[in-house]
Write a protein that holds these residues in place. Structure first.
Motif, PDB file in Angstrom:
ATOM      1  N   GLU A 180       0.944  -1.330   0.009  1.00 56.91           N
ATOM      2  CA  GLU A 180      -0.066  -0.048  -0.033  1.00 56.91           C
ATOM      3  C   GLU A 180       0.800   1.130  -0.002  1.00 56.91           C
ATOM      4  O   GLU A 180       2.032   1.013   0.329  1.00 56.91           O
ATOM      5  CB  GLU A 180      -0.913   0.053   1.185  1.00 56.91           C
ATOM      6  N   PRO A 181       0.336   2.192  -0.560  1.00 60.85           N
ATOM      7  CA  PRO A 181       1.257   3.647  -0.679  1.00 60.85           C
ATOM      8  C   PRO A 181       1.947   3.895   0.449  1.00 60.85           C
ATOM      9  O   PRO A 181       3.265   4.223   0.296  1.00 60.85           O
ATOM     10  CB  PRO A 181       0.097   4.513  -1.238  1.00 60.85           C
TER      11      PRO A 181
ATOM     12  N   ARG B 163       6.131   4.087   0.934  1.00 60.21           N
ATOM     13  CA  ARG B 163       6.800   5.147   1.138  1.00 60.21           C
ATOM     14  C   ARG B 163       7.615   5.289   2.628  1.00 60.21           C
ATOM     15  O   ARG B 163       8.582   5.946   2.532  1.00 60.21           O
ATOM     16  CB  ARG B 163       5.862   6.702   0.645  1.00 60.21           C
TER      17      ARG B 163
ATOM     18  N   ASP C  88      -1.905   7.091 -12.313  1.00 59.77           N
ATOM     19  CA  ASP C  88      -2.054   7.214 -10.819  1.00 59.77           C
ATOM     20  C   ASP C  88      -2.573   8.436 -10.169  1.00 59.77           C
ATOM     21  O   ASP C  88      -3.341   8.344  -9.189  1.00 59.77           O
ATOM     22  CB  ASP C  88      -0.538   6.702 -10.220  1.00 59.77           C
TER      23      ASP C  88
ATOM     24  N   ASP D 137      -3.517   7.588  -6.589  1.00 53.65           N
ATOM     25  CA  ASP D 137      -2.725   6.581  -5.807  1.00 53.65           C
ATOM     26  C   ASP D 137      -1.396   7.248  -5.649  1.00 53.65           C
ATOM     27  O   ASP D 137      -0.543   7.504  -6.788  1.00 53.65           O
ATOM     28  CB  ASP D 137      -2.789   5.410  -6.834  1.00 53.65           C
TER      29      ASP D 137
ATOM     30  N   THR E  18       1.636   5.882  -4.635  1.00 54.59           N
ATOM     31  CA  THR E  18       2.783   4.918  -4.509  1.00 54.59           C
ATOM     32  C   THR E  18       3.758   5.301  -5.079  1.00 54.59           C
ATOM     33  O   THR E  18       4.918   5.217  -4.454  1.00 54.59           O
ATOM     34  CB  THR E  18       2.101   3.661  -4.867  1.00 54.59           C
TER      35      THR E  18
END
Length: 507
Positions: A274-275, A279, A442, A447, A449
């Motif tokens: 998941e993002p 990160r 994205d 999103d 990510t």
């Protein structure tokens, strides 16, 4: 269907998410990036049927264009893609609009808000908006403030802001710009773009590492002796001299593109795909990274500047003779740095990053060199024993190569290196999407990510601060060594690795 039968690896391709109805607002719509990258990427998404029919692009710039002039200008610059799909372009172009806007003029923002309401009604975009700042970096902060002041970023769920690189010019300016944009919207609304992260093989680094049990146990200091990350270009500065004179290779490529590849190569496995989990791990590894000698950065950084070169048929001018370049410029067109990462996985493993213009070959790749076998049992064929290497090719010829030793033909027991190759084009039968295709999709999907978070950006700038400060305080310690255009850079760069008994990989 026939392609699927002949190549089973293509099963399941092109099942990406459809982008919901929305309006993409591009500031700097008359500029180079819009017609070279953004509109072609959007048209590709349209051809892939990933854009809904309720979609619009509102181009904004100071030029007094109309909708029709904007459409015609984009059409003129997108040949031959349009020639191959004329009916699709006709349909797609109906969603292109234009509004003259100067972000420094409050009354223009009022007019922009009114035009957006009109586009919402005309195209049924339902108030979903992605604002893209394709303007001079000097206007990122003021542009974000202008949009926030006009209330255009107030809807935290339906409005997003995309900011191009470079995000700041050093650690202090990046901190300041982060404070500004965070005052204009939430972190989940801010998308700091790095087009390298849109490349298929950059994303594939995570899949190779975390989807295959054969790689991850070896991906550490116990088995890997060194890592090289290279981004080489055969072109010079071309038409970017005014920008390049202010940035140089370190700011233009290393601080963002190469450092993001470093983060993906060295990060720990995220708890979930998941993002924020991804990160978080990227930020952690960048915070643990440092120059090999922060106190004496000139000992772990080599700068270079290309001189003339090439052939009689294709001569290459020196950097100082490029249009718009100071004839006494000391700006680097090549840079190589040595880094370490102080954590359990990578302690003691050197990471070498290099990039340059007018080099011998165009390529971007990550090379992991494995430790030698503890005992050498076999004689080597001509050329000697080579260390095992795993090479991830970002561009061109996206894919991966694994080099290892096998028995050479004949009656003796001698070893020789061979390579096992994987190619995206050969395996999947179609080229990868251009980076902006994935990143634009994205961003519009919300999103994050593949976009850099504020702490990632600051950690990356902090990493190279000793070099930037050293260049200001003691420029004589950071000479830009000359190298012939069309070669692999200055000899001093080879010495950076020779001290450790290593060589740059020569593809």
């Amino acid at each position: 269907m026939a392609a699927t039968l002949t190549n089973p690896l293509r099963v399941g391709l092109r099942q990406e998410r459809v982008i919901p109805p929305q309006c993409l607002i591009v500031f700097g719509a008359s500029g180079d990036l819009t017609h070279r990258k953004l509109i072609p990427a959007l048209f590709e998404l349209f051809l892939q049927r990933r854009l809904s029919s309720e979609f619009a692009v509102l181009g904004c710039a100071r030029r007094p264009w109309s909708d029709e002039i904007f459409r015609q200008t984009m059409a003129e610059r997108l040949q031959p893609a349009i020639a191959a799909h004329p009916q699709s372009w006709e349909q797609f172009s109906q969603g292109l609009f234009y509004e003259p806007v100067d972000l420094q003029q409050p009354e223009h923002l009022v007019r922009l808000a009114q035009r957006l309401e009109q586009v919402d009604r005309q195209r049924a975009t339902r108030g979903e908006r992605t604002f893209y700042l394709s303007v001079s970096p000097a206007f990122y902060g003021s542009g974000a403030r202008a949009l926030a002041g006009a209330g255009l970023l107030a809807d935290r769920q339906r409005s997003r802001l995309v900011i191009e690189k470079p995000f700041g010019t050093d650690y202090a300016s990046a901190q300041q710009l982060n404070r500004v944009v965070r005052s204009c919207g939430q972190e989940n609304q801010i998308f700091r773009i790095d087009h390298y992260l849109g490349k298929e093989t950059v994303q594939n680094i995570m899949v190779l590492r975390f989807a295959n049990s054969i790689f991850e146990p070896l991906w550490n200091r116990n088995h890997i002796s060194s890592v090289q990350i290279t981004a080489a270009e055969t072109v010079g500065v071309e038409q970017r001299a005014s920008y390049y004179e202010q940035s140089g290779a370190l700011k233009d490529m290393v601080q963002n593109h190469l450092t993001q590849m470093l983060a993906l190569t060295a990060m720990e496995p995220p708890g979930r795909f998941e993002p924020e989990s991804i990160r978080n791990e990227k930020a952690k590894v960048l915070q643990a990274a440092h120059l090999a000698s922060p106190e004496q950065p000139w000992t772990c950084c080599v700068r270079g500047q290309y001189g003339s070169g090439g052939t009689a048929e294709r001569p290459m001018a020196s950097y100082r003779h490029e249009p718009g370049v100071d004839p006494h410029s000391t700006t680097e067109t090549y840079v190589a740095v040595k880094l370490f990462i102080d954590n359990w996985r990578w302690q003691g493993v050197p990471f070498y990053l290099r990039t340059g213009k007018h080099l011998a070959k165009r390529l971007s790749e990550v090379t992991l060199t494995f430790r030698d076998a503890p005992v050498r049992l076999f004689d080597a064929a001509a050329g000697g024993v080579s260390a095992n290497q795993f090479v991830i090719r970002i561009q061109p010829n996206e894919g991966a190569t694994f080099r290892f030793e096998v028995k050479a033909p004949g009656s003796g027991m001698r070893s020789r290196p061979i390579s096992m190759n994987f190619s995206y084009d050969d395996s999947f039968g179609e080229p990868s999407d251009e980076g902006y295709v994935r990143l634009l999709a994205d961003a519009m999907l919300g999103d994050p990510t593949l976009f850099t978070r504020s702490d990632e950006v600051e950690a990356a700038w902090r990493l190279y601060t000793p070099i930037l400060e050293g260049l200001k305080q003691s420029p004589d310690k950071f000479p830009a060594y000359p190298y012939e255009a069309g070669t692999w850079g200055p000899a001093e760069s080879d010495e950076l690795l020779a001290r450790d008994g290593l060589l740059w990989r020569r593809p």
